[in-house]
Design an enzyme around this catalytic site. Sequence first.
Site, mmCIF file in Angstrom:
data_model
loop_
_atom_site.group_PDB
_atom_site.id
_atom_site.type_symbol
_atom_site.label_atom_id
_atom_site.label_comp_id
_atom_site.label_asym_id
_atom_site.label_seq_id
_atom_site.Cartn_x
_atom_site.Cartn_y
_atom_site.Cartn_z
ATOM 1 N N TRP A 26 -2.724 24.106 -27.451
ATOM 2 C CA TRP A 26 -2.186 22.817 -27.870
ATOM 3 C C TRP A 26 -2.856 22.414 -29.178
ATOM 4 O O TRP A 26 -4.066 22.612 -29.341
ATOM 5 C CB TRP A 26 -2.474 21.744 -26.814
ATOM 6 C CG TRP A 26 -1.396 21.610 -25.787
ATOM 7 C CD1 TRP A 26 -1.284 22.297 -24.617
ATOM 8 C CD2 TRP A 26 -0.274 20.726 -25.839
ATOM 9 N NE1 TRP A 26 -0.166 21.903 -23.942
ATOM 10 C CE2 TRP A 26 0.484 20.934 -24.668
ATOM 11 C CE3 TRP A 26 0.163 19.790 -26.774
ATOM 12 C CZ2 TRP A 26 1.647 20.236 -24.393
ATOM 13 C CZ3 TRP A 26 1.321 19.093 -26.502
ATOM 14 C CH2 TRP A 26 2.049 19.313 -25.327
ATOM 15 N N GLU A 59 -6.748 24.015 -18.541
ATOM 16 C CA GLU A 59 -7.007 25.393 -18.138
ATOM 17 C C GLU A 59 -8.362 25.924 -18.615
ATOM 18 O O GLU A 59 -8.777 27.021 -18.227
ATOM 19 C CB GLU A 59 -5.890 26.313 -18.646
ATOM 20 C CG GLU A 59 -4.547 26.072 -17.996
ATOM 21 C CD GLU A 59 -3.815 24.835 -18.512
ATOM 22 O OE1 GLU A 59 -3.132 24.185 -17.699
ATOM 23 O OE2 GLU A 59 -3.929 24.507 -19.715
ATOM 24 N N VAL A 81 -5.231 14.268 -27.376
ATOM 25 C CA VAL A 81 -4.946 13.036 -28.115
ATOM 26 C C VAL A 81 -4.380 12.004 -27.149
ATOM 27 O O VAL A 81 -3.450 12.294 -26.393
ATOM 28 C CB VAL A 81 -3.948 13.295 -29.264
ATOM 29 C CG1 VAL A 81 -3.670 12.013 -30.035
ATOM 30 C CG2 VAL A 81 -4.480 14.383 -30.200
ATOM 31 N N THR A 85 0.218 6.907 -21.791
ATOM 32 C CA THR A 85 0.015 6.889 -20.343
ATOM 33 C C THR A 85 -1.429 7.216 -19.997
ATOM 34 O O THR A 85 -2.230 7.563 -20.868
ATOM 35 C CB THR A 85 0.927 7.923 -19.648
ATOM 36 O OG1 THR A 85 0.479 9.237 -20.008
ATOM 37 C CG2 THR A 85 2.386 7.736 -20.065
ATOM 38 N N HIS A 87 -2.441 9.794 -18.571
ATOM 39 C CA HIS A 87 -2.625 11.247 -18.552
ATOM 40 C C HIS A 87 -3.858 11.669 -19.350
ATOM 41 O O HIS A 87 -4.621 12.546 -18.915
ATOM 42 C CB HIS A 87 -1.367 11.934 -19.101
ATOM 43 C CG HIS A 87 -1.418 13.418 -19.065
ATOM 44 N ND1 HIS A 87 -1.363 14.130 -17.890
ATOM 45 C CD2 HIS A 87 -1.529 14.329 -20.058
ATOM 46 C CE1 HIS A 87 -1.438 15.422 -18.163
ATOM 47 N NE2 HIS A 87 -1.534 15.570 -19.472
ATOM 48 N N HIS A 112 -19.083 21.908 -24.743
ATOM 49 C CA HIS A 112 -17.877 21.076 -24.612
ATOM 50 C C HIS A 112 -17.380 20.749 -26.017
ATOM 51 O O HIS A 112 -17.759 19.751 -26.616
ATOM 52 C CB HIS A 112 -18.222 19.800 -23.853
ATOM 53 C CG HIS A 112 -17.051 18.950 -23.486
ATOM 54 N ND1 HIS A 112 -16.097 18.543 -24.376
ATOM 55 C CD2 HIS A 112 -16.691 18.414 -22.303
ATOM 56 C CE1 HIS A 112 -15.201 17.792 -23.762
ATOM 57 N NE2 HIS A 112 -15.541 17.704 -22.497
ATOM 58 N N ARG A 126 -12.636 15.964 -37.273
ATOM 59 C CA ARG A 126 -13.704 16.609 -36.516
ATOM 60 C C ARG A 126 -13.520 18.121 -36.374
ATOM 61 O O ARG A 126 -14.373 18.801 -35.833
ATOM 62 C CB ARG A 126 -13.782 15.974 -35.125
ATOM 63 C CG ARG A 126 -14.289 14.547 -35.166
ATOM 64 C CD ARG A 126 -13.926 13.764 -33.909
ATOM 65 N NE ARG A 126 -14.497 12.423 -33.944
ATOM 66 C CZ ARG A 126 -14.021 11.415 -34.657
ATOM 67 N NH1 ARG A 126 -12.955 11.588 -35.416
ATOM 68 N NH2 ARG A 126 -14.593 10.224 -34.627
#
Length: 165
Positions: A26, A59, A81, A85, A87, A112, A126
């Site tokens: 993504w 994943e 991003v 909602t 999510h 991370h 970033r």
Amino acid sequence: MAGFGEPGIDTVDAAGLTVGVVAARWHGELTDHMLERAVAAADACGARSVVARVAGSVELPVVAQALARRYDVVVALGVVVRGATAHFDYVCRSVTDGLTRVALDEGKPVGHGVLTVNTIEQARDRAGLPGSAEDKGWATTVAVLDAALAVRGLARTTQRVGFDA
């Protein structure tokens, strides 16, 4: 303020260490570049890297776990991003909890490097692109290698400290 108080470690001597890097697809323009920078950082530190790709950030933890079982450290890269909602909150929490669990369960440092941002512009700033304020692919890799060296140093320590010493 992102980057405020950053330790400023550019490289460490991680010769002989192995890095498993997993990156989400993504926001590929950003994650592809972050992946390039992570591999470059591993090379600059003398570590050998192996790359795996996954569809999205959710994943990342399961593949990070598989990598942690074979390599000294793991770097997980992605971009999430915020949308309209909840999510975003669920994804960020599950990824963070999952990566933390992998590190603790496997006893290996897991970096991370998932950007959790409100706007794509914040992510670009970033991602280590030309003109970006930060380079999270590079910084996450160096940080996780530094952690591995700290763990290795503790394992070599034979002197007991604390109340039972």
